[in-house]
Scaffold this motif. Structure first.
Motif, PDB file in Angstrom:
ATOM      1  N   CYS A  37      50.320  41.946  61.505  1.00 44.20           N
ATOM      2  CA  CYS A  37      49.849  41.430  63.014  1.00 44.20           C
ATOM      3  C   CYS A  37      48.881  42.266  63.190  1.00 44.20           C
ATOM      4  O   CYS A  37      48.054  42.933  62.127  1.00 44.20           O
ATOM      5  CB  CYS A  37      50.629  42.862  63.760  1.00 44.20           C
ATOM      6  SG  CYS A  37      50.299  43.333  65.454  1.00 44.20           S
ATOM      7  N   GLU A  85      45.347  40.660  70.761  1.00 41.47           N
ATOM      8  CA  GLU A  85      46.828  41.184  69.615  1.00 41.47           C
ATOM      9  C   GLU A  85      47.594  40.357  69.613  1.00 41.47           C
ATOM     10  O   GLU A  85      47.626  39.709  70.859  1.00 41.47           O
ATOM     11  CB  GLU A  85      47.878  42.673  69.928  1.00 41.47           C
ATOM     12  CG  GLU A  85      48.776  42.815  68.735  1.00 41.47           C
ATOM     13  CD  GLU A  85      49.516  43.753  69.189  1.00 41.47           C
ATOM     14  OE1 GLU A  85      49.465  44.609  68.851  1.00 41.47           O
ATOM     15  OE2 GLU A  85      50.708  43.364  70.431  1.00 41.47           O
ATOM     16  N   LYS A 104      50.535  38.456  67.191  1.00 36.93           N
ATOM     17  CA  LYS A 104      52.089  38.737  66.725  1.00 36.93           C
ATOM     18  C   LYS A 104      53.375  38.219  66.325  1.00 36.93           C
ATOM     19  O   LYS A 104      53.441  36.857  67.925  1.00 36.93           O
ATOM     20  CB  LYS A 104      52.321  40.431  67.111  1.00 36.93           C
ATOM     21  CG  LYS A 104      53.666  40.242  68.457  1.00 36.93           C
ATOM     22  CD  LYS A 104      53.250  41.560  68.730  1.00 36.93           C
ATOM     23  CE  LYS A 104      53.836  41.468  70.489  1.00 36.93           C
ATOM     24  NZ  LYS A 104      54.906  43.034  70.964  1.00 36.93           N
TER      25      LYS A 104
END
Length: 298
Positions: free
Chosen positions: A155, A294, A296
């Motif tokens: 991640c 982020e 992912k």
């Protein structure tokens, strides 16, 4: 989209040169790294060849790539060096066997030509550090490559930026070096961008040329198709005696301002000390805020 099988201990990884020539001695750090992961490095026939700036003729480099693509014992192909020349091989190689038994293709920069071509063939690949220089990069550069090769989660949480455009998007991750992607527009290796998350990075370009490329992408409808944009390193940019008036990030920001997809800057990949591996062709979720972003896999 076909995802290559995870590597396991004892698998063979071929090292080849699709572009500039390589001194075999310079590959020792990469060889040691693979061996530390209990993988078996195999040097391709292009390593050590020389034809002007290239690692042998186009035909020699294409033959090496073809051999490694077709060899069922080779489970990943790691490009030794970038520069220029990979695009010259695309029409000399038959990818039929590879599509039936895909394996990870690893590299970045000039290797974007192969990544884009594989996107059209519906096969995932790894945008990651080439062999040369792997020993000078951050621990996350190596760790992310290992994790993705062995099919473990990775991640990416990275710093926000004042120019970030907040939001959330999902889609298949595509992209690579902006200049190479620009050069492929209109060819049969051009990206399929509908509902995709686009990643771009670049090195050593004039600012006016960054603007020229962004205007071309805009006029070709790229920004009407994508669901999100990730901007990695825009490194060592050049300017003219009379300044262009914007830096690379400001040029990008202006080009995408009319669109409502999220945009994340500061992604730790590209021609940077931190060049984390990303799996192009995998579905991802991108969450962007001013303070942090982020990415992912989902």
């Amino acid at each position: 989209m076909k995802i290559p099988k995870a590597l396991k201990k004892g698998d063979r990884v071929a090292i080849i040169a699709t572009a500039r020539k390589v001194n075999p001695k310079d590959l020792n750090p990469a060889l040691r790294l693979l061996e530390s992961w209990e993988l078996i490095p195999v040097l391709g026939s292009s390593i050590g060849l020389s034809s002007h700036q290239f690692a042998g003729t186009d035909e020699q480099r294409a033959q090496d790539l073809q051999k490694q693509l077709n060899d069922p014992k080779v489970r990943a192909i790691w490009c030794a060096k970038g520069g220029y020349g990979t695009v010259r091989l695309l029409d000399l190689v038959d990818f039929t066997a590879f599509q039936q038994d895909p394996k990870w293709l690893i590299g970045y920069s000039d290797i974007t030509a192969l990544h884009s071509h594989l996107n059209k063939l519906k096969v995932a690949s790894l945008h990651a550090q080439i062999c040369l220089g792997i020993e000078t990069k951050t621990p996350n550069t190596q760790a992310s490559l290992k994790q993705l090769l062995f099919a473990k989660n990775w991640c990416y949480t990275f710093n926000g930026h004042s120019q970030n455009k907040p939001g959330t998007a999902k889609g298949i991750l595509v992209g690579g070096n902006l200049s190479v992607l620009f050069s492929l527009i209109g060819s049969r290796s051009d990206l399929d961008l509908q509902h995709k998350i686009l990643f771009i990075e670049d090195l050593d370009e004039y600012l006016y040329h960054i603007d020229r490329m962004l205007q071309n992408l805009k006029r070709n409808g790229w920004f009407n198709k994508i669901s999100g944009l990730i901007v990695g390193g825009m490194s060592d940019m050049n300017d003219n005696t009379i300044p262009f008036g914007q830096n690379a990030l400001e040029i990008i920001q202006e080009a995408v301002a009319p669109y409502d997809f999220p945009v994340a800057y500061n992604f730790p990949a590209g021609h940077l000390e931190e060049n984390q591996a990303i799996a192009l062709g995998k579905k991802v979720q991108l969450d962007v805020s001013r303070h942090q972003s982020e990415l992912k896999y989902i």
